[in-house]
Design a protein around this motif. Structure first.
Motif, short mmCIF file in Angstrom:
data_model
loop_
_atom_site.label_atom_id
_atom_site.label_comp_id
_atom_site.label_asym_id
_atom_site.label_seq_id
_atom_site.Cartn_x
_atom_site.Cartn_y
_atom_site.Cartn_z
N GLN A 238 0.83 -1.21 0.00
CA GLN A 238 0.00 0.00 0.00
C GLN A 238 0.86 1.26 0.00
O GLN A 238 0.56 2.23 -0.70
N VAL A 239 1.96 1.26 0.78
CA VAL A 239 2.87 2.40 0.79
C VAL A 239 3.48 2.59 -0.60
O VAL A 239 3.57 3.73 -1.11
N ALA A 240 3.89 1.50 -1.23
CA ALA A 240 4.47 1.61 -2.56
C ALA A 240 3.48 2.20 -3.55
O ALA A 240 3.85 3.04 -4.39
N GLU A 241 2.23 1.80 -3.44
CA GLU A 241 1.20 2.35 -4.33
C GLU A 241 1.04 3.85 -4.11
O GLU A 241 0.93 4.63 -5.06
N GLU A 242 1.05 4.25 -2.85
CA GLU A 242 0.90 5.67 -2.52
C GLU A 242 2.09 6.50 -3.00
O GLU A 242 1.92 7.65 -3.41
N LYS A 243 3.28 5.91 -2.95
CA LYS A 243 4.51 6.66 -3.28
C LYS A 243 4.90 6.56 -4.75
O LYS A 243 5.84 7.22 -5.18
N GLY A 244 4.21 5.73 -5.50
CA GLY A 244 4.53 5.59 -6.91
C GLY A 244 5.78 4.77 -7.17
O GLY A 244 6.48 5.00 -8.18
N ILE A 245 6.06 3.80 -6.29
CA ILE A 245 7.20 2.92 -6.49
C ILE A 245 6.69 1.49 -6.62
O ILE A 245 5.48 1.26 -6.71
N TYR A 246 7.60 0.53 -6.62
CA TYR A 246 7.21 -0.86 -6.85
C TYR A 246 7.32 -1.69 -5.56
O TYR A 246 8.02 -1.33 -4.61
N ALA A 247 6.64 -2.84 -5.59
CA ALA A 247 6.67 -3.73 -4.42
C ALA A 247 6.34 -5.15 -4.86
O ALA A 247 5.83 -5.40 -5.96
N PHE A 248 6.64 -6.08 -3.96
CA PHE A 248 6.31 -7.49 -4.16
C PHE A 248 5.43 -7.96 -3.01
O PHE A 248 5.66 -7.59 -1.86
N GLY A 249 4.45 -8.78 -3.30
CA GLY A 249 3.61 -9.35 -2.26
C GLY A 249 4.32 -10.48 -1.54
O GLY A 249 5.27 -11.08 -2.05
N SER A 255 -1.92 -7.97 -5.13
CA SER A 255 -2.08 -6.94 -6.16
C SER A 255 -3.29 -6.06 -5.92
O SER A 255 -3.32 -4.90 -6.35
N GLN A 256 -4.31 -6.57 -5.21
CA GLN A 256 -5.49 -5.75 -4.95
C GLN A 256 -5.16 -4.53 -4.08
O GLN A 256 -5.90 -3.55 -4.09
N PHE A 257 -4.06 -4.59 -3.34
CA PHE A 257 -3.69 -3.49 -2.46
C PHE A 257 -2.75 -2.49 -3.13
O PHE A 257 -2.45 -1.45 -2.55
N GLY A 258 -2.30 -2.81 -4.33
CA GLY A 258 -1.42 -1.90 -5.05
C GLY A 258 -1.33 -2.31 -6.50
O GLY A 258 -0.30 -2.83 -6.93
N PRO A 259 -2.40 -2.12 -7.27
CA PRO A 259 -2.42 -2.63 -8.64
C PRO A 259 -1.33 -2.08 -9.53
O PRO A 259 -0.91 -2.75 -10.49
N ASN A 260 -0.86 -0.88 -9.25
CA ASN A 260 0.23 -0.32 -10.04
C ASN A 260 1.60 -0.68 -9.48
O ASN A 260 2.57 -0.86 -10.22
N ALA A 261 1.68 -0.82 -8.16
CA ALA A 261 2.96 -1.07 -7.50
C ALA A 261 3.35 -2.54 -7.50
O ALA A 261 4.53 -2.89 -7.63
N HIS A 262 2.38 -3.41 -7.35
CA HIS A 262 2.61 -4.84 -7.13
C HIS A 262 3.10 -5.50 -8.42
O HIS A 262 2.35 -5.64 -9.39
N LEU A 263 4.37 -5.93 -8.44
CA LEU A 263 4.95 -6.51 -9.65
C LEU A 263 4.66 -8.00 -9.76
O LEU A 263 4.38 -8.50 -10.84
#
Length: 372
Positions: A238-249, A255-263
């Motif tokens: 969620q933080v990655a989604e808010e900050k515009g960076i990437y993340a891994f679950g 992915s539902q918590f960061g559709p753009n961030a979650h790789l």
């Protein structure tokens, strides 16, 4: 639903434990599990260190519990207790499940190990399974997954996607499983990007959304543009989604918590193992075993890749995944050097399982120390 020895089932049991009341009344006075009639359902119990809604570790184990129900229907009756602290509380809950007529009990956190062994001695006719531990007995089996294999794969993705060459890693507790995963991730990262480094923050908890969020925000402030985690809440995603960076679950597809961030995510898939071990109790073939499955077994999987990943990144990740599955690539093969440059695993060598299971040092590229 049968309720022998007064033990509560499913969510009712969860609520009782969460409220911290009525624990003593759940246990039978005799330390022998009630006999099960041939036509009674097999009772299978689960004890979780976190809530089933963590969308990580405990969530995935509970998906495995539900898979047992789907497979065997009325032939089984399952019970779970969530958010059980590691220590004395775990031993009490395990005793209650065993005294309540459970035939098979899965203890799903490393810190439940000693409690499982102690309880198993009191209930020799109950079969116990302990996740990620190393102590076994005639009625205690152990099981885990080689999560480090998946971490190598996502390390490759991080190395190809980072622009700052700083990767943030939110770590839970400093046991070999977690250290091993950080090292494998870093080896994957540096196999494609030798200039990249991994910054580690320990939160000393498997599940604490507040601490996980704080760690993720700190790592972002320190220049991390990719976050990964060995903690169980989706807060870092969620933080990655808010900050515009990437993340891994972690443990499940987040992915539902960061559709753009979650790789992508490393997925823990316990379905097959839980079904097989339940069937073994049913047909009388259960034995104390030690299982450590990897990508080739299906116990570790990689979730769907985010469509934003360039094709060459997906290809590199898939090549590594397939090579690991085929036994052609070991994520922690030598040469491995520690943080001061000393060779720990020579070129051409592969650490054996004993070395992996006792790993308490970081490879080069990891910034931070293993707490002692």
């Amino acid at each position: 639903m049968r309720n022998p020895a007064g033990i509560l089932t499913r969510r009712a049991l969860t609520a009782t434990v969460a409220a911290g009341v009525g624990l003593a009344t759940l246990a039978s006075s005799a330390l022998v599990s009630p006999a099960r009639a041939a036509d009674d359902p097999l009772k299978v119990g689960f004890i979780y260190v976190g809530p089933v809604g963590d969308f990580g570790w405990s969530y995935q184990h509970d998906q495995g519990r539900q898979a047992i129900e789907a497979e065997f229907g009325d032939a089984v009756e399952t019970t779970y207790v969530e958010s059980v602290p590691e220590g004395a509380d775990a031993e009490r809950v395990l005793n209650q499940l065993a005294a309540g007529g459970h035939d098979l009990i899965f203890a799903t956190s490393f810190g439940f190990m000693n409690s499982t062994i102690k309880t198993a001695r009191k209930f020799p006719d109950v079969m116990f399974e302990h996740a990620t531990g190393y102590k076994r007995a005639d009625n205690v089996a152990t099981y885990a997954a080689r999560f480090y294999e998946g971490r190598y794969v996502i390390g490759i993705i991080a190395g190809m996607m980072t622009e700052t060459n700083t990767i943030g890693y939110i770590a839970s507790v400093p046991i070999p499983e977690v250290v091993r995963g950080i090292n494998a991730f870093t080896q994957g990262l540096r196999s494609v990007n030798p200039e990249a480094n991994v910054k580690v923050i320990w939160v000393n908890s498997w599940y604490d959304p507040g601490k996980e969020r704080e760690a993720a925000e700190t790592l972002f402030a320190q220049g991390a543009d990719v976050l990964t985690q060995h903690t169980d809440s989706p807060a870092p995603v969620q933080v990655a989604e808010e900050k515009g960076i990437y993340a891994f679950g972690q443990a499940s597809d987040m992915s539902q918590f960061g559709p753009n961030a979650h790789l992508t995510a490393i997925v823990d898939d316990w379905h097959g193992y839980y079904i097989d071990r339940t069937r073994a109790v049913m047909d009388g073939t259960w034995e104390s075993t030690d299982t450590w499955g990897g990508l080739d077994s299906g116990m570790v999987a990689i979730s769907d890749y985010n469509p934003i990943l360039p094709p060459e990144v997906v290809d590199a990740a898939e090549d590594a995944r397939k090579a690991i599955e085929a036994g052609e690539l070991h994520p922690l093969a030598g040469p491995l050097m520690d943080q001061v440059g000393q060779v720990v695993v020579a070129e051409g060598e592969v650490p054996d399982d004993a070395a992996l299971l006792s790993m308490d040092w970081f490879v080069q590229g990891v910034l931070g120390q293993v707490p002692k």
